[in-house]
Scaffold this active site. Structure first.
Site, PDB file in Angstrom:
ATOM      1  N   GLU A 131       0.853  -1.197   0.000  1.00  0.00           N
ATOM      2  CA  GLU A 131       0.000   0.000   0.000  1.00  0.00           C
ATOM      3  C   GLU A 131       0.885   1.242   0.000  1.00  0.00           C
ATOM      4  O   GLU A 131       1.996   1.211   0.521  1.00  0.00           O
ATOM      5  CB  GLU A 131      -0.959  -0.020   1.191  1.00  0.00           C
TER       6      GLU A 131
ATOM      7  N   LYS B 208       8.050  -1.324  -2.304  1.00  0.00           N
ATOM      8  CA  LYS B 208       7.507  -0.537  -1.190  1.00  0.00           C
ATOM      9  C   LYS B 208       8.626   0.110  -0.359  1.00  0.00           C
ATOM     10  O   LYS B 208       8.615   1.311  -0.086  1.00  0.00           O
ATOM     11  CB  LYS B 208       6.639  -1.448  -0.313  1.00  0.00           C
TER      12      LYS B 208
ATOM     13  N   CYS C 211       5.766   4.938   8.923  1.00  0.00           N
ATOM     14  CA  CYS C 211       6.434   4.235   7.815  1.00  0.00           C
ATOM     15  C   CYS C 211       7.902   4.622   7.590  1.00  0.00           C
ATOM     16  O   CYS C 211       8.769   3.750   7.619  1.00  0.00           O
ATOM     17  CB  CYS C 211       5.671   4.467   6.517  1.00  0.00           C
TER      18      CYS C 211
ATOM     19  N   ARG D 200       3.208   8.535  16.257  1.00  0.00           N
ATOM     20  CA  ARG D 200       4.352   7.635  16.075  1.00  0.00           C
ATOM     21  C   ARG D 200       5.535   8.346  15.409  1.00  0.00           C
ATOM     22  O   ARG D 200       5.400   8.934  14.362  1.00  0.00           O
ATOM     23  CB  ARG D 200       3.935   6.410  15.251  1.00  0.00           C
TER      24      ARG D 200
HETATM   25  C1  UDX Z   1       4.102   7.541   4.001  1.00  0.00           C
HETATM   26  C2  UDX Z   1       4.117   7.360   2.464  1.00  0.00           C
HETATM   27  O1  UDX Z   1       3.930   8.624   1.841  1.00  0.00           O
HETATM   28  C3  UDX Z   1       3.065   6.363   2.033  1.00  0.00           C
HETATM   29  O2  UDX Z   1       3.140   6.160   0.634  1.00  0.00           O
HETATM   30  C4  UDX Z   1       3.394   5.084   2.779  1.00  0.00           C
HETATM   31  O3  UDX Z   1       2.703   4.005   2.368  1.00  0.00           O
HETATM   32  C5  UDX Z   1       3.258   5.304   4.276  1.00  0.00           C
HETATM   33  O4  UDX Z   1       4.233   6.281   4.637  1.00  0.00           O
HETATM   34  P1  UDX Z   1       2.714   8.901   5.795  1.00  0.00           P
HETATM   35  O5  UDX Z   1       3.720   8.381   6.762  1.00  0.00           O
HETATM   36  O6  UDX Z   1       1.278   8.814   6.131  1.00  0.00           O
HETATM   37  O7  UDX Z   1       2.892   8.149   4.381  1.00  0.00           O
HETATM   38  O8  UDX Z   1       2.999  10.447   5.566  1.00  0.00           O
HETATM   39  P2  UDX Z   1       3.738  11.370   4.479  1.00  0.00           P
HETATM   40  O9  UDX Z   1       2.757  12.371   4.008  1.00  0.00           O
HETATM   41  O10 UDX Z   1       4.437  10.580   3.471  1.00  0.00           O
HETATM   42  O11 UDX Z   1       4.789  12.127   5.420  1.00  0.00           O
HETATM   43  C6  UDX Z   1       5.809  11.430   6.119  1.00  0.00           C
HETATM   44  C7  UDX Z   1       6.703  12.406   6.852  1.00  0.00           C
HETATM   45  O12 UDX Z   1       7.425  13.209   5.954  1.00  0.00           O
HETATM   46  C8  UDX Z   1       5.946  13.383   7.751  1.00  0.00           C
HETATM   47  O13 UDX Z   1       6.686  13.571   8.940  1.00  0.00           O
HETATM   48  C9  UDX Z   1       5.894  14.667   6.931  1.00  0.00           C
HETATM   49  O14 UDX Z   1       5.762  15.814   7.713  1.00  0.00           O
HETATM   50  C10 UDX Z   1       7.231  14.584   6.231  1.00  0.00           C
HETATM   51  N1  UDX Z   1       7.300  15.349   4.980  1.00  0.00           N
HETATM   52  C11 UDX Z   1       6.618  14.956   3.898  1.00  0.00           C
HETATM   53  C12 UDX Z   1       8.131  16.458   4.911  1.00  0.00           C
HETATM   54  O15 UDX Z   1       8.787  16.837   5.890  1.00  0.00           O
HETATM   55  N2  UDX Z   1       8.249  17.117   3.726  1.00  0.00           N
HETATM   56  C13 UDX Z   1       7.558  16.749   2.626  1.00  0.00           C
HETATM   57  O16 UDX Z   1       7.726  17.399   1.573  1.00  0.00           O
HETATM   58  C14 UDX Z   1       6.712  15.641   2.708  1.00  0.00           C
END
Ligand code: UDX
Length: 432
Positions: free
Chosen positions: A151, A207, A263, A331
């Site tokens: 996913e 992934k 993740c 988390r």
């Molecule tokens: C992530 C992946 O995007 C998703 O495809 C995977 O399956 C699960 O992990 P998620 O953890 O929900 O999703 O959040 P995401 O929006 O990807 O952000 C992850 C982290 O990166 C956050 O701490 C966010 O603040 C940070 N981030 C993201 C940044 O600091 N800058 C960015 O440009 C994007």
């Protein structure tokens, strides 16, 4: 089609609700009976915009049901998705697969006709092979197929990401399984999603490699931001122009606090652990992990500079404590490192979060929750904007703060530095 999601956590519940909305009959299973009882009443265990409506709508239509009985649910279904957690193991950085293997063993006891068994949990390469071996100890190989379907759902955007995915990755060499899964996903493929069929091991690696790459992109721009701060360059200009190069792409180039969540921290460590096992040095990802860990220290140092080396007895407010906006998930939020560190240095911390009070800070005497933005930012020395919730995007600081006393450190670059300067607010941001 008849589907069963084993594990009604984030991935299982969102995917199950979305699959039922596409017209499938879905059973979401969990061994947490309280969670299942609540779900039956429409009580959703996680904060995810749009999920509650989806669950209620499809439960009413009887397309989505909840159960704690794994064996019966497997018997009634044709496609079984394993969606249980794969946390980082204690003291080692590899993924803990005990939940996945326990579920696989239980499934093997309930196979009454051909079943497609799919890992949706993020699992290291070769996990599918191990599951296949485990099940074949009890069941003839003609009666099941193990495939991988990772996913790519972002918390807070999960329903949209499920409905309009960039790609659907299916790892299987089995033609029959591929045909069924292509049909299952046909409503999304017809809306433009790319369907990629690969070997099972490739899907498993895709992934991890994807998440490690996204983590690398964020860490990269965070380090460029550090340089920008020294040379009076705006990191946003750099990111925008870089992103316009199609080879680079504009997304995930927002500088900010250390990345967190369920993740990226876990998956980057797990892919390194896998590579170590196969004597391969993933030096780039190792540096990313280290750089991200150092990011917290770097930002604490900036707080120290903003407060002129006097953190002791300072009142600091955090706006948002979850790892990002639109989620209640704590988390690996960078707050979990920064807040205790600031407390240790003698600061007293208030926080406001749109998803409410956080039990995790209960143990700190000097950390308190405020119910409104207004109360949280009243009479403090420093406001740290930690997440990019819409609620934080148009705060009337001019009216609400004492400009002589209160400084703002915007870790998400939400506000315009120029406007803040014109308003004579002492404002600090990232990479400028
Ligand atoms: C992530 C992946 O995007 C998703 O495809 C995977 O399956 C699960 O992990 P998620 O953890 O929900 O999703 O959040 P995401 O929006 O990807 O952000 C992850 C982290 O990166 C956050 O701490 C966010 O603040 C940070 N981030 C993201 C940044 O600091 N800058 C960015 O440009 C994007």
């Amino acid at each position: 089609m008849k589907l069963c999601m084993i594990g009604s956590g984030y991935v299982g519940l969102v995917s199950g609700a979305c699959f039922s909305d596409l017209g499938n009959d879905v059973i979401c299973v969990d061994n947490d009976t309280k969670k299942i009882d609540n779900l039956k009443k429409g009580i959703i265990p996680i904060y995810e915009p749009g999920l509650e409506e989806l669950v209620i709508r499809n439960t009413k239509q009887n397309r989505l049901i909840f159960s704690s009985n794994l064996k019966e649910s497997v018997k009634k279904s044709d496609i079984i998705f394993i969606c249980v957690g794969t946390p980082t193991r204690k003291n080692v950085s590899s993924a803990d697969l005990s939940y996945v293997y326990n579920v696989a063993k239980e499934i093997s006891l309930s196979i009454n006709k051909f079943k497609i068994i799919i890992t949706k949990s993020t699992v290291p390469v070769t996990t599918g092979d191990i599951i296949e071996n485990l099940i074949s100890k009890k069941v003839n190989k003609n009666l099941f197929c193990v495939a991988s379907n990772p996913e790519f759902l972002r918390e807070g955007e999960a329903i949209r990401d499920f409905t309009y995915p960039d790609r659907i990755v299916i790892g299987t060499d089995d033609k029959r399984t591929n045909k069924v899964l292509k049909e299952l996903y046909s409503p999304l493929i017809s809306k433009g999603a790319q369907y990629i069929q690969t070997a099972r091991r490739s899907a498993e690696l895709i992934k991890y490699a994807s998440n490690a790459f996204l983590a690398t992109k964020i860490t990269f721009i965070n380090e460029i931001a550090n340089l920008c701060e020294k040379i009076n360059v705006n990191v946003e200009d750099v990111a925008i122009a870089m992103g316009l190069d199609k080879r680079i792409g504009s997304r995930f180039l927002r500088a900010g606090p250390a990345y967190g969540g369920s993740c990226f921290p876990k998956d980057t460590k797990a892919i390194v652990a896998t590579a170590n096992k196969y004597k391969t040095n993933l030096s780039v990802i190792k540096s990313v992990i280290k750089s991200n860990e150092n990011r917290n220290k770097f930002l604490i140092n900036r707080v120290n500079l903003i407060l002129k080396n006097k953190i002791k007895n300072k009142k600091i407010t955090f706006l948002g404590v979850t790892f990002k906006a639109n989620t209640d998930d704590m988390r690996d939020s960078s707050c979990l490192t920064m807040i205790p560190e600031l407390v240790k240095k003698g600061a007293s911390i208030k926080y406001y979060d749109p998803t409410g009070y956080k039990e995790i800070f209960k143990k700190f005497k000097n950390v308190s929750y405020e119910k409104t933005i207004e109360r949280s930012i009243d009479n403090v020395d420093l406001i740290i904007i930690h997440t990019e919730w819409n609620d934080f995007k148009s705060i009337n600081f001019n009216k609400l703060i004492n400009k002589k006393k209160t400084k703002i450190f915007d870790m998400r670059n939400i506000y315009s530095s120029i406007k803040m300067k014109n308003d004579r607010i002492s404002y600090f941001s990232i990479g400028k």
